[in-house]
Design an enzyme around this catalytic site. Sequence first.
Site, PDB file in Angstrom:
ATOM      1  N   ASP A 103      -1.393  -1.689   9.998  1.00  0.00           N
ATOM      2  CA  ASP A 103      -1.673  -1.734   8.556  1.00  0.00           C
ATOM      3  C   ASP A 103      -2.238  -3.082   8.092  1.00  0.00           C
ATOM      4  O   ASP A 103      -2.567  -3.246   6.918  1.00  0.00           O
ATOM      5  CB  ASP A 103      -0.385  -1.466   7.756  1.00  0.00           C
ATOM      6  N   LYS A 115       0.838  -1.217   0.000  1.00  0.00           N
ATOM      7  CA  LYS A 115       0.000   0.000   0.000  1.00  0.00           C
ATOM      8  C   LYS A 115       0.861   1.251   0.000  1.00  0.00           C
ATOM      9  O   LYS A 115       2.046   1.224   0.366  1.00  0.00           O
ATOM     10  CB  LYS A 115      -0.928   0.012   1.214  1.00  0.00           C
TER      11      LYS A 115
HETATM   12  O1  C5P Z   1       1.395  -1.132  14.183  1.00  0.00           O
HETATM   13  P1  C5P Z   1       2.758  -0.992  13.579  1.00  0.00           P
HETATM   14  O2  C5P Z   1       3.601  -2.194  13.766  1.00  0.00           O
HETATM   15  O3  C5P Z   1       2.727  -0.499  12.186  1.00  0.00           O
HETATM   16  O4  C5P Z   1       3.418   0.177  14.423  1.00  0.00           O
HETATM   17  C1  C5P Z   1       4.772   0.253  14.706  1.00  0.00           C
HETATM   18  C2  C5P Z   1       5.017   1.398  15.680  1.00  0.00           C
HETATM   19  O5  C5P Z   1       4.702   2.644  15.047  1.00  0.00           O
HETATM   20  C3  C5P Z   1       4.169   1.401  16.937  1.00  0.00           C
HETATM   21  O6  C5P Z   1       4.746   0.615  17.939  1.00  0.00           O
HETATM   22  C4  C5P Z   1       4.150   2.872  17.309  1.00  0.00           C
HETATM   23  O7  C5P Z   1       5.377   3.241  17.920  1.00  0.00           O
HETATM   24  C5  C5P Z   1       4.132   3.547  15.955  1.00  0.00           C
HETATM   25  N1  C5P Z   1       2.735   3.849  15.549  1.00  0.00           N
HETATM   26  C6  C5P Z   1       2.090   4.927  16.142  1.00  0.00           C
HETATM   27  N2  C5P Z   1       0.802   5.220  15.775  1.00  0.00           N
HETATM   28  C7  C5P Z   1       0.149   4.485  14.842  1.00  0.00           C
HETATM   29  C8  C5P Z   1       0.798   3.394  14.207  1.00  0.00           C
HETATM   30  C9  C5P Z   1       2.103   3.104  14.600  1.00  0.00           C
HETATM   31  O8  C5P Z   1       2.672   5.627  16.981  1.00  0.00           O
HETATM   32  N3  C5P Z   1      -1.108   4.794  14.522  1.00  0.00           N
END
Ligand code: C5P
Length: 308
Positions: A142, A15
């Site tokens: 995601d 994406k």
């Molecule tokens: O959920 P994902 O693995 O993509 O997120 C990785 C990190 O990115 C999270 O641990 C957080 O630190 C940050 N994040 C965030 N807010 C979001 C998505 C991700 O702060 N909405």
Amino acid sequence: MVPALERVVVRAPGKINLSLMVGDVDARGYHSLATVFQAVDLYETVTATRARTLSLEVTSEVPGDLPLDGRNLALQAAELLRAECALDVGAALHIHKQVPIAGGMGGGSADAAATLVALDRLWGTGLGNEQLRELGARLGADIPFAMLGHTALGRGNGTDLTTVLTHGEWTWLLAVPGGHLSTPEVFQKFDEISLATGRVLPEQPELDERQLQALSGANLELLADTLHNDLQVAAFALHPGLELVVESAERLGAPAALVSGSGPTIAVLVEDEVQARSIAAGLMRDGLVENCLVARGSAPGASVLEES
Ligand code: C5P
């Protein structure tokens, strides 16, 4: 439970974020988002075969390494489904990658999404889309979108999804500059910059509504005008040379370019494939990027290709 299978092949798309508006952090440390995801036709293909234990093999059309141990999102997804359904089964997983690795295009999330859909069928757990999306959301923000695909508005942490009406197809040049960025570090840098510049983050950020009009009206100029990523400034600060890729792509004639997600892949909106190839040649000639891919959006979400 539904009858289990021997082998299931599922693919899920990468994406880009056409908008990524970032708000304040919640109690879990996640930022509230208003984002428009678009799935593109670069796919991660997961083949799951019945086996006693869980194992993982990866082949790839894109350069880079990814962890094959417990840090791997596909393995985490398999473990989560197994634990959730209290199963004592295994699977041999094979992932074939087309999405740039650690590039901000949700490749790892697509691996996890495809794995959940494949194992739900292989193991006969029959959870269905909604429950699988809920499981996915626990592993990464995601993942639910990689299951849904097409173009969607994401709110909350990006997991609260509504499909967006689009007309026509969009062509993207994905410029891969080399190196990678860690998503938590990019969010942290974004917070630091916001603090230093006195920017007050809204509890729930808002989208530019004109972007939805651009998508439903197949209006390339308006889409170019509304592409926006709040994380871009943080990605530029952490990855020297990235800003120059965006500037150069636009100087070479692209209607617009921006950092994809948390970067460092740059999504360049182009008029057609011919323009994509000419901009790619310019970026490669100037040594600004390691690799360029052409992709189209939107693409469908996780789908079963074969099962037996
Ligand atoms: O959920 P994902 O693995 O993509 O997120 C990785 C990190 O990115 C999270 O641990 C957080 O630190 C940050 N994040 C965030 N807010 C979001 C998505 C991700 O702060 N909405």
